[in-house]
Design a protein around this motif. Structure first.
Motif, PDB file in Angstrom:
ATOM      1  N   PRO A 267      11.577  -1.862  -3.714  1.00 24.24           N
ATOM      2  CA  PRO A 267      11.207  -1.937  -2.218  1.00 24.24           C
ATOM      3  C   PRO A 267      10.330  -2.271  -1.746  1.00 24.24           C
ATOM      4  O   PRO A 267       9.212  -1.572  -1.339  1.00 24.24           O
ATOM      5  CB  PRO A 267      11.893  -0.405  -1.832  1.00 24.24           C
ATOM      6  CG  PRO A 267      11.236   0.462  -3.022  1.00 24.24           C
ATOM      7  CD  PRO A 267      11.731  -0.661  -4.294  1.00 24.24           C
TER       8      PRO A 267
ATOM      9  N   SER B 271       6.287   3.115   6.851  1.00 26.11           N
ATOM     10  CA  SER B 271       7.693   3.998   7.084  1.00 26.11           C
ATOM     11  C   SER B 271       7.693   4.743   5.853  1.00 26.11           C
ATOM     12  O   SER B 271       8.697   5.671   5.839  1.00 26.11           O
ATOM     13  CB  SER B 271       8.815   3.357   7.460  1.00 26.11           C
ATOM     14  OG  SER B 271       8.968   2.345   6.067  1.00 26.11           O
ATOM     15  N   LYS B 272       6.745   4.390   4.635  1.00 29.70           N
ATOM     16  CA  LYS B 272       6.920   5.182   3.386  1.00 29.70           C
ATOM     17  C   LYS B 272       8.360   4.347   2.685  1.00 29.70           C
ATOM     18  O   LYS B 272       8.627   5.277   1.759  1.00 29.70           O
ATOM     19  CB  LYS B 272       6.839   6.595   3.447  1.00 29.70           C
ATOM     20  CG  LYS B 272       5.795   6.970   3.910  1.00 29.70           C
ATOM     21  CD  LYS B 272       5.619   8.358   3.703  1.00 29.70           C
ATOM     22  CE  LYS B 272       3.891   8.927   4.098  1.00 29.70           C
ATOM     23  NZ  LYS B 272       3.704   8.472   5.312  1.00 29.70           N
ATOM     24  N   GLU B 273       8.870   3.470   3.396  1.00 29.75           N
ATOM     25  CA  GLU B 273      10.263   2.747   2.916  1.00 29.75           C
ATOM     26  C   GLU B 273      10.046   1.524   2.015  1.00 29.75           C
ATOM     27  O   GLU B 273      10.893   0.772   1.662  1.00 29.75           O
ATOM     28  CB  GLU B 273      11.368   2.781   3.880  1.00 29.75           C
ATOM     29  CG  GLU B 273      11.852   3.959   4.501  1.00 29.75           C
ATOM     30  CD  GLU B 273      12.589   3.867   5.343  1.00 29.75           C
ATOM     31  OE1 GLU B 273      13.456   2.635   5.833  1.00 29.75           O
ATOM     32  OE2 GLU B 273      12.968   4.901   6.011  1.00 29.75           O
ATOM     33  N   VAL B 274       8.633   1.078   2.161  1.00 31.54           N
ATOM     34  CA  VAL B 274       8.398  -0.226   1.490  1.00 31.54           C
ATOM     35  C   VAL B 274       6.909   0.019   1.101  1.00 31.54           C
ATOM     36  O   VAL B 274       6.022   0.452   1.474  1.00 31.54           O
ATOM     37  CB  VAL B 274       8.301  -1.526   2.770  1.00 31.54           C
ATOM     38  CG1 VAL B 274       7.396  -1.118   3.911  1.00 31.54           C
ATOM     39  CG2 VAL B 274       8.071  -2.646   1.784  1.00 31.54           C
TER      40      VAL B 274
ATOM     41  N   GLU C 218       3.902   3.904  -3.389  1.00 37.06           N
ATOM     42  CA  GLU C 218       3.221   4.932  -3.049  1.00 37.06           C
ATOM     43  C   GLU C 218       1.572   5.001  -2.854  1.00 37.06           C
ATOM     44  O   GLU C 218       1.063   4.389  -4.275  1.00 37.06           O
ATOM     45  CB  GLU C 218       3.855   6.306  -3.645  1.00 37.06           C
ATOM     46  CG  GLU C 218       3.203   7.575  -3.021  1.00 37.06           C
ATOM     47  CD  GLU C 218       3.699   8.805  -3.495  1.00 37.06           C
ATOM     48  OE1 GLU C 218       3.554  10.066  -2.989  1.00 37.06           O
ATOM     49  OE2 GLU C 218       4.908   8.743  -4.432  1.00 37.06           O
TER      50      GLU C 218
ATOM     51  N   PHE D 185       2.618   0.974   2.586  1.00 38.42           N
ATOM     52  CA  PHE D 185       3.358   2.349   2.429  1.00 38.42           C
ATOM     53  C   PHE D 185       2.845   3.263   3.585  1.00 38.42           C
ATOM     54  O   PHE D 185       3.375   4.121   4.081  1.00 38.42           O
ATOM     55  CB  PHE D 185       3.189   2.845   1.103  1.00 38.42           C
ATOM     56  CG  PHE D 185       3.940   4.231   0.570  1.00 38.42           C
ATOM     57  CD1 PHE D 185       5.274   4.126   0.254  1.00 38.42           C
ATOM     58  CD2 PHE D 185       3.322   5.431   0.923  1.00 38.42           C
ATOM     59  CE1 PHE D 185       6.061   5.191  -0.040  1.00 38.42           C
ATOM     60  CE2 PHE D 185       4.210   6.437   0.656  1.00 38.42           C
ATOM     61  CZ  PHE D 185       5.304   6.443   0.183  1.00 38.42           C
TER      62      PHE D 185
ATOM     63  N   PRO E 131      12.406  -2.645   6.471  1.00 42.25           N
ATOM     64  CA  PRO E 131      11.917  -1.237   6.551  1.00 42.25           C
ATOM     65  C   PRO E 131      10.281  -1.773   7.038  1.00 42.25           C
ATOM     66  O   PRO E 131       9.826  -2.836   6.501  1.00 42.25           O
ATOM     67  CB  PRO E 131      11.474  -0.797   5.058  1.00 42.25           C
ATOM     68  CG  PRO E 131      12.892  -1.309   4.374  1.00 42.25           C
ATOM     69  CD  PRO E 131      13.223  -2.588   5.155  1.00 42.25           C
TER      70      PRO E 131
ATOM     71  N   THR F  44      14.415   1.824  -8.277  1.00 44.80           N
ATOM     72  CA  THR F  44      14.038   2.125  -6.875  1.00 44.80           C
ATOM     73  C   THR F  44      12.675   2.205  -6.778  1.00 44.80           C
ATOM     74  O   THR F  44      12.087   2.234  -5.815  1.00 44.80           O
ATOM     75  CB  THR F  44      14.654   3.392  -6.426  1.00 44.80           C
ATOM     76  OG1 THR F  44      14.291   4.401  -7.410  1.00 44.80           O
ATOM     77  CG2 THR F  44      16.316   3.317  -6.361  1.00 44.80           C
ATOM     78  N   SER F  45      11.852   2.084  -7.694  1.00 44.67           N
ATOM     79  CA  SER F  45      10.385   2.259  -7.764  1.00 44.67           C
ATOM     80  C   SER F  45       9.620   1.617  -9.050  1.00 44.67           C
ATOM     81  O   SER F  45      10.474   1.606 -10.130  1.00 44.67           O
ATOM     82  CB  SER F  45       9.737   3.653  -7.701  1.00 44.67           C
ATOM     83  OG  SER F  45      10.060   4.416  -8.917  1.00 44.67           O
TER      84      SER F  45
END
Length: 251
Positions: free
Chosen positions: A10, A227-230, A233, A238, A223, A36-37
């Protein structure tokens, strides 16, 4: 119903031009859920890195496009060319007037040194936004914007002989790859480089790509920074709604 699955993180990085292409061509697709990460990828959960997405190479890498029959297409350029072939009837211009030139322009994104002879690569904007922690991003952003980003927009002006990089008929795969690069630069500096250093033809080209209905819809829906969705971290995309203000790089 999705006909293909795009396996990528993402992030606004090597999968983003492919997302633009898939939306532009109206190809039904889903985002992969197995990775996913970046952390999950590096931990190699369920062998995704060493088994699932090796695809005949020495080691696994993303992006990978999974077709309806379960076969896998690795490498971003190969995926882009696959999308172009699959949509040749409706979008015959995706490989441009000269496929060899289109491929060269796509690959210019990763060239080190850049085609305009600065150290590093155009692609460095991706990790500054998506991979590096904030401290490293702060150290890397200003030098990148001062040299590579300014060189990029001026070089693009030299490549544009028509409405699009691939010719006048419509956007090529290279247009989406290099639009992605400039779009990330705009996220990094609030559009300053595009507004102040780019030739008028490049500003018009950028607006032309951004105004394509399918591209505009995706830009609106994807995203958002902060938004902490792209992004990974801890990265500036992010954490912050406007990275350019955090870095003091904006207009």
């Amino acid at each position: 119903m999705a006909t293909v699955v795009l396996h990528y993180f993402p992030l606004r990085s090597r999968g983003e031009a492919l997302r633009f292409l898939l939306h532009f061509t109206g190809t039904p697709f889903a985002e992969g859920t197995e990775v996913t990460s970046l952390g999950q990828w590096m931990r190699d959960e369920n062998g995704v890195r060493t088994k699932r997405f090796v695809c005949g190479r020495d080691k696994g890498a993303l992006p990978v496009l999974e077709l309806a029959d379960g076969s896998l297409v690795p490498d971003s350029l190969a995926i882009a060319e696959h999308i172009a072939r699959e949509n040749a009837a409706s979008h015959p211009y995706l490989m441009g007037d000269s496929p060899d030139v289109t491929r060269r322009l796509w690959l210019a994104f990763d060239a080190d040194p850049t085609p305009f002879s600065t150290d590093g690569s155009i692609a460095m904007v991706d990790p500054i936004l998506n991979f590096f922690d904030e401290k490293v991003a702060r150290e890397r952003a200003a030098p990148y914007l001062e040299t590579t980003a300014k060189g990029l927009v001026k070089w693009l002006g030299e490549q544009l002989g028509a409405d699009y990089l691939g010719g006048s008929a419509g956007p090529s795969i290279a247009d989406f790859q290099l639009f992605h690069a400039v779009n990330n630069v705009c996220t990094l500096d609030g559009g300053k480089t595009l507004a102040e250093a780019a030739p008028e033809a490049v500003r018009e080209w950028y607006a032309r790509i951004a105004g394509i209905p399918e591209v505009a819809a995706y830009l609106k829906a994807r995203p958002k920074p902060g938004s902490k969705e792209v992004g990974n971290e801890g990265t500036i995309i992010f954490k912050y709604e406007d990275p350019s203000k955090v870095l003091n790089c904006g207009k």
